[in-house]
Design a protein around this motif. Structure first.
Motif, PDB file in Angstrom:
ATOM      1  N   ASP A   1       0.967  -1.227   0.003  1.00 12.22           N
ATOM      2  CA  ASP A   1       0.086   0.014   0.052  1.00 12.22           C
ATOM      3  C   ASP A   1       0.781   1.197   0.014  1.00 12.22           C
ATOM      4  O   ASP A   1       1.584   1.490   0.999  1.00 12.22           O
ATOM      5  CB  ASP A   1      -0.990  -0.036   1.103  1.00 12.22           C
ATOM      6  N   PRO A   2       1.126   2.028  -1.056  1.00 16.54           N
ATOM      7  CA  PRO A   2       2.099   2.995  -1.276  1.00 16.54           C
ATOM      8  C   PRO A   2       1.861   4.097  -0.074  1.00 16.54           C
ATOM      9  O   PRO A   2       2.716   4.728   0.153  1.00 16.54           O
ATOM     10  CB  PRO A   2       1.934   3.560  -2.550  1.00 16.54           C
ATOM     11  N   LEU A   3       0.488   4.395  -0.133  1.00 11.72           N
ATOM     12  CA  LEU A   3       0.114   5.536   0.980  1.00 11.72           C
ATOM     13  C   LEU A   3      -1.107   5.153   1.526  1.00 11.72           C
ATOM     14  O   LEU A   3      -2.262   5.337   1.040  1.00 11.72           O
ATOM     15  CB  LEU A   3       0.148   6.839   0.057  1.00 11.72           C
ATOM     16  N   ASP A   4      -0.989   4.615   2.742  1.00  8.62           N
ATOM     17  CA  ASP A   4      -2.179   4.300   3.616  1.00  8.62           C
ATOM     18  C   ASP A   4      -2.716   5.493   4.538  1.00  8.62           C
ATOM     19  O   ASP A   4      -1.970   5.997   5.361  1.00  8.62           O
ATOM     20  CB  ASP A   4      -2.066   2.833   4.698  1.00  8.62           C
TER      21      ASP A   4
ATOM     22  N   CYS B   1      -0.200   8.754   8.011  1.00 12.67           N
ATOM     23  CA  CYS B   1      -0.268   8.156   6.869  1.00 12.67           C
ATOM     24  C   CYS B   1       0.963   7.573   6.807  1.00 12.67           C
ATOM     25  O   CYS B   1       1.960   7.628   7.303  1.00 12.67           O
ATOM     26  CB  CYS B   1      -0.556   9.171   5.718  1.00 12.67           C
ATOM     27  N   ALA B   2       0.945   6.310   5.991  1.00 12.33           N
ATOM     28  CA  ALA B   2       2.005   5.492   5.772  1.00 12.33           C
ATOM     29  C   ALA B   2       2.147   4.644   4.703  1.00 12.33           C
ATOM     30  O   ALA B   2       1.141   4.645   4.108  1.00 12.33           O
ATOM     31  CB  ALA B   2       1.806   4.245   6.963  1.00 12.33           C
ATOM     32  N   CYS B   3       3.426   4.030   4.554  1.00 11.46           N
ATOM     33  CA  CYS B   3       3.596   3.116   3.409  1.00 11.46           C
ATOM     34  C   CYS B   3       3.644   1.710   4.035  1.00 11.46           C
ATOM     35  O   CYS B   3       4.512   1.594   4.911  1.00 11.46           O
ATOM     36  CB  CYS B   3       4.649   3.515   2.628  1.00 11.46           C
ATOM     37  N   SER B   4       2.894   0.798   3.382  1.00  8.51           N
ATOM     38  CA  SER B   4       2.903  -0.643   3.999  1.00  8.51           C
ATOM     39  C   SER B   4       3.556  -1.733   2.915  1.00  8.51           C
ATOM     40  O   SER B   4       3.038  -1.474   1.950  1.00  8.51           O
ATOM     41  CB  SER B   4       1.509  -1.017   4.620  1.00  8.51           C
TER      42      SER B   4
END
Length: 321
Positions: A92-95, A107-110
Motif C-alpha cells: 500500500d504505497p500511501l495508507d 499516513c504510512a507506506c506498507s
C-alpha cells in the motif's frame, strides 16, 4: 539451505529498512500532490500522484530485489489468482490518503512479503515522522531497528481506535452497543485513518485495540506480522484466519475484511461480542459511507505540512537478527 534462506531474509529486511524506506520518504516529500477521486465516490476514496509514484518505485525496487516474487499494489489491484503459491509482495504505497489530502499527519507506506500466502517480512513507514516498523517471521518486530514487544501495562490505559465503518455498524445494529462497551474500557475512542500505522501502535500497546470493519489486504498484511511478532493479538471478526490467503476469499479479491488487533483478552472479547449479532455482516463486501453530493473529481492541493527536520533522516542501522 535453511541458513542461506535466513541470511537472504535478513538481507531483504535490512534493505527494506535502510534503503527502500528512505526512498519512499523522499518521494512522499517531493512528489506533486494532485488528487483524484476513485470510482467517482467524491470525498471518500482518493488517489494522489504520490500514491502512484511510490507504487511505481516499489514495483521496480522490490522486483529487482526479488525477481521471483509477484508484485501486488493497492493501485491497479486485481483479484489475486492462486494467492497461496509462491512469493508475493503486497504493498500500500500511501495508507491514509484522506489524511494526507487533508493535511493530517497520520499516513504510512506498507509492504509485506508473502510466501505461499503467509507474510514472511513486513515494513510500515510513517511518512510524517520517518519512523520505520519492520518484522520477520520468527525473528521479532522492531521500530527503527530496536526490538519491540507488546506492553500489556501500557495497553491498559491506552486509547482504542475504530474505523468509520465500525461506527456505522454500531449505529445500524440494534443492541450491538459496541462503542458504549469500548468507551467503558478506554479513556477515549479515536478514528485515526491509517490502518497500517495504527496496527503498529497496537503491536506495542500504544493503542489498546484497533477495530476496522473496512480494512483491506494491503492495509493489514504488514501490520498482521508486526503485531504477531511483537506479541499483540490479531483476528478477524469471524474468528477465521486471514492467512494463508485463500483463492476466492475476501482478502484475495480486495474486499473488506473486518479485523481486530491489540490486547489479546480484549480482542477475543470484542470478536465474541460481534459474533453474537448474526445480522452484522462482518464481511460486508460492499460497505462504503454514503457518497457526498458535494465535490469535484480533481483537486489541486498543496503538499500537506510536514516536519522537515526528519526529511533526510535515514532510519538507524539494523541490528543483528
Amino acid at each position: 539451505m535453511a541458513s542461506s534462506a535466513s541470511t537472504s531474509l535478513k538481507g531483504l529486511r535490512e534493505e527494506l529498512r535502510n534503503n527502500v524506506s528512505r526512498e519512499v520518504l523522499l518521494l512522499a516529500r517531493t512528489a506533486p500532490a494532485k488528487v483524484t477521486s476513485k470510482d467517482g465516490l467524491i470525498g471518500h476514496d482518493f488517489v494522489t500522484d504520490i500514491d502512484l509514484s511510490i507504487q511505481t518505485y516499489l514495483k521496480t525496487a522490490l522486483t529487482s530485489l526479488l525477481p521471483s516474487a509477484r508484485f501486488v499494489g493497492e493501485e491497479e489491484f486485481a483479484d489475486i489468482a492462486d494467492p497461496s503459491n509462491g512469493l508475493m509482495w503486497i504493498a500500500d504505497p500511501l495508507d491514509g490518503t484522506v489524511n494526507f489530502v487533508s493535511g493530517l499527519p497520520f499516513c504510512a507506506c506498507s509492504i509485506a512479503l508473502l510466501a505461499d500466502g503467509v507474510p514472511l517480512l513486513a515494513m510500515v513507514v510513517d511518512l510524517t515522522m520517518a519512523t520505520v516498523w519492520d518484522a520477520e517471521a520468527g525473528r521479532g518486530a522492531a521500530r527503527d531497528g530496536v526490538a519491540i514487544t507488546f506492553d500489556p501495562r501500557r495497553a491498559q490505559s491506552a486509547l482504542i481506535s475504530v474505523s468509520s465503518g465500525t461506527v456505522l455498524l454500531d449505529a445500524q445494529t440494534p443492541g450491538l452497543g459496541l462503542l458504549a462497551r469500548l468507551r467503558r474500557a478506554s479513556p477515549r475512542l479515536r478514528i485515526l485513518g491509517s490502518q497500517a500505522l495504527q496496527l503498529c501502535y497496537a503491536a506495542e500497546g500504544r493503542l489498546r485495540l484497533v477495530i476496522n470493519r473496512e480494512a483491506k489486504l494491503w492495509d493489514d498484511a504488514a501490520g498482521w506480522l508486526i503485531c504477531r511478532e511483537a506479541g499483540a493479538a490479531y483476528t478477524l471478526a469471524t474468528r477465521e484466519s486471514l492467512f494463508p490467503l485463500k483463492a476466492g476469499g475476501d482478502a484475495a479479491q480486495g474486499n473488506n475484511i473486518f479485523s481486530i488487533a491489540g490486547e489479546p483478552r480484549m480482542v477475543a472479547e470484542v470478536a465474541s461480542h460481534i459474533q453474537q449479532f448474526s445480522g452484522t455482516a462482518p464481511h460486508d463486501k460492499s460497505y462504503r459511507d454514503d457518497p457526498s453530493p458535494i465535490g469535484i473529481s480533481t483537486i489541486e492541493t498543496k503538499e500537506p505540512p510536514r516536519d522537515r527536520r526528519n526529511a533526510d533522516v535515514r532510519p538507524r542501522d539494523a541490528e543483528s537478527v
